[in-house]
Design an enzyme around this catalytic site. Structure first.
Site, short mmCIF file in Angstrom:
data_model
loop_
_atom_site.label_atom_id
_atom_site.label_comp_id
_atom_site.label_asym_id
_atom_site.label_seq_id
_atom_site.Cartn_x
_atom_site.Cartn_y
_atom_site.Cartn_z
N ASN A 11 0.88 -1.17 0.00
CA ASN A 11 0.00 0.00 0.00
C ASN A 11 0.92 1.22 0.00
O ASN A 11 1.47 1.58 1.04
CB ASN A 11 -0.88 -0.03 1.27
CG ASN A 11 -1.68 1.26 1.41
OD1 ASN A 11 -1.81 2.03 0.46
ND2 ASN A 11 -2.23 1.48 2.61
N LYS A 13 0.24 4.24 -0.31
CA LYS A 13 -0.37 5.46 0.26
C LYS A 13 -0.12 6.63 -0.70
O LYS A 13 -0.05 6.42 -1.90
CB LYS A 13 0.16 5.74 1.66
CG LYS A 13 0.11 4.50 2.56
CD LYS A 13 0.33 4.82 3.99
CE LYS A 13 0.46 3.54 4.79
NZ LYS A 13 -0.03 3.64 6.12
N HIS A 100 -9.73 1.11 4.75
CA HIS A 100 -8.46 1.37 5.45
C HIS A 100 -8.73 2.35 6.60
O HIS A 100 -9.53 3.28 6.46
CB HIS A 100 -7.42 1.94 4.48
CG HIS A 100 -6.04 1.92 5.04
ND1 HIS A 100 -5.63 2.84 5.99
CD2 HIS A 100 -4.99 1.08 4.84
CE1 HIS A 100 -4.37 2.55 6.33
NE2 HIS A 100 -3.96 1.49 5.64
N GLU A 102 -7.12 4.74 7.66
CA GLU A 102 -6.87 6.16 7.34
C GLU A 102 -8.07 6.77 6.63
O GLU A 102 -8.32 7.97 6.74
CB GLU A 102 -5.58 6.28 6.50
CG GLU A 102 -4.34 6.07 7.37
CD GLU A 102 -3.10 5.57 6.64
OE1 GLU A 102 -3.07 5.61 5.39
OE2 GLU A 102 -2.17 5.10 7.32
N GLU A 169 -5.88 -5.33 10.21
CA GLU A 169 -4.88 -4.31 10.52
C GLU A 169 -5.26 -3.63 11.84
O GLU A 169 -6.06 -2.68 11.84
CB GLU A 169 -4.84 -3.24 9.43
CG GLU A 169 -4.51 -3.75 8.06
CD GLU A 169 -3.87 -2.67 7.18
OE1 GLU A 169 -2.74 -2.88 6.76
OE2 GLU A 169 -4.49 -1.63 6.96
N GLY A 175 1.95 1.81 11.16
CA GLY A 175 2.96 2.87 11.16
C GLY A 175 3.60 3.15 12.52
O GLY A 175 4.28 4.16 12.69
N SER A 213 2.91 -2.35 10.40
CA SER A 213 4.34 -2.29 10.72
C SER A 213 5.14 -3.51 10.30
O SER A 213 6.14 -3.85 10.94
CB SER A 213 4.53 -2.04 12.23
OG SER A 213 4.05 -0.76 12.56
C1 PEP Z 1 -1.08 0.14 5.92
O1 PEP Z 1 -1.09 1.33 5.63
O2 PEP Z 1 -1.97 -0.60 5.48
C2 PEP Z 1 0.00 -0.38 6.75
C3 PEP Z 1 -0.05 -1.61 7.16
O3 PEP Z 1 1.02 0.50 7.03
P1 PEP Z 1 2.41 0.16 7.75
O4 PEP Z 1 2.93 -1.11 7.15
O5 PEP Z 1 3.28 1.32 7.41
O6 PEP Z 1 2.15 0.01 9.19
#
Ligand code: PEP
Length: 252
Positions: A11, A13, A100, A102, A169, A175, A213
């Site tokens: 992803n 972003k 997601h 976000e 997630e 993050g 992460s």
């Molecule tokens: C994500 O944005 O779906 C995600 C898992 O981000 P990160 O791996 O940076 O934690």
């Protein structure tokens, strides 16, 4: 409950530009060497919508699919700044991430996400549907009730369920560098798979990815968890080296 085919989904972003094609080419070269060892996995890169058409016309990789990161639920209309599932499909996307955290934090409710899932499935896109609890919900012991509700409110058993991939997630993990304990993950994955099968009356378990992460240093910890069918990788997917090292270290 275990899926032999492992998914590595990036992803990106709000990162990337035309020159990021270099990243995809490097991943492609790695895959062509790696797959000779008989390893079967799916590589999906969910990139900004502005890059989908460019990448899908430039790369002719049978190893890599391109996906999007969100869509509007309407096919067209006065929705300034939005992109519909049909536009994504026509640009060459095969997958779309929906739900997601976000986007949830910007107002996507379970009901809005449901409409988005419907419009994406209508366009024959595969949906990567994100679910997960906040740190407060986790502390209150509400993880399972939250993810059960997210699935129940946004999925209907009439949908083409084979086109839905779940990405678990935990929001507190995205993050932050914090990842759940192995035992917690095993329990959560079993819960998600069983709930999905029971609620939507499917014959098989869904594909469920872990996101939050994931990096080349911690990926080994996940490879002992057979219930995990793959990974949704945010930050680390913006670098071909980190993304490739995640895959390599997973199989080490
Ligand atoms: C994500 O944005 O779906 C995600 C898992 O981000 P990160 O791996 O940076 O934690």
């Amino acid at each position: 409950m275990t899926n032999k085919l492992k998914y590595f989904v990036g992803n990106w972003k709000m990162y990337g530009n035309f020159s990021s094609l270099r990243i995809i080419n490097q991943i492609h070269r790695f895959c062509s060497r790696f797959k000779k060892n008989g390893i079967k996995d799916k590589i999906i890169l969910c990139v900004p919508s502005t890059l989908i058409y460019f990448f899908t016309t430039k790369i002719k990789s049978k190893f890599i699919s391109i996906g999007a990161q969100n869509c509007h639920y309407q096919r067209s209309g006065a929705f300034t700044g939005s992109v519909s599932a049909s536009m994504l499909k026509k640009s060459g996307a095969k997958y779309v991430i929906l739900g997601h955290s976000e986007n949830r934090s910007e107002g996507d409710t379970n009901q809005v996400i449901k409409k988005k899932i419907e419009s994406a499935l209508d366009q024959k896109l595969y949906v990567i549907f994100c679910i997960g609890e906040t740190i407060n919900e986790k502390k209150k012991g509400k993880t399972f009730s939250v993810i059960r509700k997210q699935m129940k409110d946004s999925i209907d058993k009439k949908y083409n369920l084979k086109s839905i991939i779940i990405a678990y997630e935990p929001i507190w993990s995205i993050g932050t560098g914090n990842i759940p304990k192995v035992q917690e993950l095993k329990k959560s994955f079993r819960f998600i798979k069983n709930e999905f099968k029971k609620n939507f009356k499917t014959k098989t378990f869904p594909v469920v990815l872990y996101g939050g992460s994931v990096n080349d240093g911690n990926i080994r910890a996940f490879s002992s968890i057979s219930e995990i069918d793959g990974f949704l990788i945010g930050g680390a997917s913006q670098s071909s080296k980190k993304f490739i090292d995640i895959i390599k270290n997973y199989y080490k």
